[in-house]
Design an enzyme around this catalytic site. Sequence first.
Site, PDB file in Angstrom:
ATOM      1  N   ARG A   1       1.220   5.134  17.410  1.00  0.00           N
ATOM      2  CA  ARG A   1       0.677   6.341  16.771  1.00  0.00           C
ATOM      3  C   ARG A   1       0.030   7.230  17.826  1.00  0.00           C
ATOM      4  O   ARG A   1      -0.656   6.737  18.725  1.00  0.00           O
ATOM      5  CB  ARG A   1      -0.386   5.977  15.751  1.00  0.00           C
ATOM      6  CG  ARG A   1       0.165   5.271  14.542  1.00  0.00           C
ATOM      7  CD  ARG A   1      -0.826   5.355  13.374  1.00  0.00           C
ATOM      8  NE  ARG A   1      -0.524   4.329  12.383  1.00  0.00           N
ATOM      9  CZ  ARG A   1       0.475   4.394  11.503  1.00  0.00           C
ATOM     10  NH1 ARG A   1       1.290   5.434  11.508  1.00  0.00           N
ATOM     11  NH2 ARG A   1       0.671   3.428  10.645  1.00  0.00           N
TER      12      ARG A   1
ATOM     13  N   SER B   1       0.799  -1.221   0.000  1.00  0.00           N
ATOM     14  CA  SER B   1       0.000   0.000   0.000  1.00  0.00           C
ATOM     15  C   SER B   1       0.837   1.279   0.000  1.00  0.00           C
ATOM     16  O   SER B   1       1.594   1.522  -0.925  1.00  0.00           O
ATOM     17  CB  SER B   1      -0.939  -0.070   1.207  1.00  0.00           C
ATOM     18  OG  SER B   1      -1.742   1.038   1.306  1.00  0.00           O
TER      19      SER B   1
END
Length: 555
Positions: free
Chosen positions: A518, A72
Amino acid sequence: MANNDNKLRCRTVYAFAREMYPKTVKCDISYGTAGFRTRATDLEYVMYRMGLLAVLRARFKKAVIGVMITASHNPEPDNGVKLVDPMGEMLEQSWEKWATKLANVTDDKLENVINDIIKLHDIQNMNDRPEIVVGKDTRPSSPSLSKAVIDGILAMGGKPIDYGIVTTPQLHYFVACKNTHRAYGEPTEEGYYRKLTDAFKKVRGDNFNNGNYTNRILYDGANGVGAKKIKFFKEGLAGSLIIDMYNDEIIGSGKLNYLCGADFVKSQQKFPTGLPQIPNTRCCSVDGDADRLIYYYLDENQKFHLLDGDRIATLIAGFFKEVLEKTGIRLNLGLVQTAYANGASTTYITKELKIPVACVPTGVKWLHHKALEYDVGVYFEANGHGTVVFKNEAKEKLRNAFQTNNLTREQKDATSRLIHIIDIINETVGDAIADLLLVETILHAKGWDVRQWEETYTDLPNRLLKVSVQDRTVITTTDAERKCVTPKGLQEEIDNIVAKYPKGRSFVRPSGTEDVIRIYAEAVTRRECDKLAAEVAGKVHELAGGTGNPPEIPN
Ligand SMILES: CC(=O)N[C@H]1[C@@H](OP(=O)(O)O)O[C@H](CO)[C@@H](O)[C@@H]1O
Ligand SMILES: [Mg+2]
C-alpha cells in the site's frame, strides 16, 4: 478414564482432519492484520483447525473464546476467520504465531503442533468443555466454513454456541458479555440492540431534532450483514432517528461491497451506487461485516465530501473533552491514530482540541491496546474503524461521583449524560452501528448539520494506491510504519520525492490482508498528491520487485 477419553478425542481430531478437512493448499498463509483472509475455496481446513485452536485457547484462558467468519470489505468470493479473546479483544499476538503454524502444518504433523501448544502452555484441563461463540457474515461461503469451525470445536471437545449471521462487533460483544457474566450486557442479539438503543433514546430525549441537526440519515448497508441488522436498530430507535436503508440485499440485488460500502467510499473517494443523490444530505456507509463507518454528502454542485474515521475521531474526542470538563471529574483523554490519519486531523487535534495523540501501526489490535492506556481512549483508523474505551476505574469514578451530593446541577447532568453515552458505545471493538448512534448523538447535542461538522478543519488531499510485487515481505518498516527499512535505498528515494512537494507526506507498507504493497500520500493540492502517490508507487515497483506494468505518473 480421562486419559482414554483424551486419546479417543485426539484420534477423532486427526481422523476428521484427514478425512473431512485435508490440507488442500500448499503455500503458507499467515494470521494477518485481521486473522486469515483469502479465497473462500482455500479455507475449509483452516477453519477446522481454528475451531481446534479456539478450544485450546479457551481451556488455556479458562474463558469463552469467539470465532468470526468474515472477510469484511473484501470481494464476495473471499472469506476469512479471526479469533476473539475473552474481553472481546483481538487474539493475543503471541498466539497468532500458533494460529499460523497450525494453519500451515501438513496433515500428518497436525498432532505434533497441537501437542506443542498443550505442552508449552501447560494446558491441563483437556477434559473441560469450554464454550466457543461462533458467528459469520452473509457471504455464500460462510455456512460451510462455519460448519468446518464447528466440527473443529466439537472434535476438540468444546461446546459451540452458534450465533449464525451477526456483525463482527456483535460477536465481540457476546464474548465480553459471557466472560463478564453479563456485567457488560446480555449475550443475545436482543440484549445488544436493547442496550444501545435504550441508551441512545435516553440521551436524545424528546426533541429528536436540534438546531441545524435533523434526525434523518441515508444508510448504505454494503449489501451485507450491516443491511440485515440495521432493521432491528430501526425498530428499537422508534423514530428517534430515521434511517433510510439502501444497498440492502433483500430489497435490491446488489453484490456485497461492490461499488458501495465504507471501503469503496473511503478508498475511491466516491459516492456509492444505490443511494439517491440528494444535495447536502447526511449519508453513511458501513463495510461487509459492519465494523467500519464512513460519512459523506454531495453538495448542491454534486461535489463529493468525505467525513472519514479521522473526522469521526475528532468529533468524538472533542465532544468528550467538553463533557468531561463539564463534569468537573479529572480523567485523562487521549486519541490514537495510525499513519493513515490525515495530517490536517492530527494538527487539529493537537493544536486546537489540545488532546494528546498517539500513532501506532495499522490494525485494530495496536490501536485498542494503546487506547487502554488512557482513562478515556478514543481510537480510529482513517477507514472508519474505531471506538472509545474506558478504564474500569474511570467508569467507577463517574458512577461514584454521580451518587454523591458534591456535584453542581451542571456537573451532575454532564456526568449522567456521560454514563448513558458509555452504553451507546461498543467498547470491545469498532462497531459501525454503535458508532453511528454516537456520531448522531454528538451532532444532535451540538445542533450541527454535516457541513458544520466538516468546517472544523480542511483535509489535505490524500491518495491510497496499491502495487503488486512478487513478495510483499521484502518491504519492512519501522516508526509506526512511517519509514521503511528494506529494501535498501527505498526510504531515501521516498524522502527525495516527498521533499519536492510542500507539506507532502508519503509512506509504504505491505498490506496484512491483501497481497499488495500500500502507498499513502498527501499534499496541498489534489494534483500534487496524485503525482506524489504515483511517483512513490513507481519507486516501489522498481525497487521492491513490482509485477505487471509500472504505475503511470500523471502530468
Ligand atoms: C489502509 C487500510 O485501510 N488498511 C486496513 C486493512 O489492513 P491492511 O493491512 O492495510 O490490508 O484492513 C485491516 C482490517 O480490516 C484494517 O485494520 C486496516 O486499517
Ligand atoms: Mg470490517
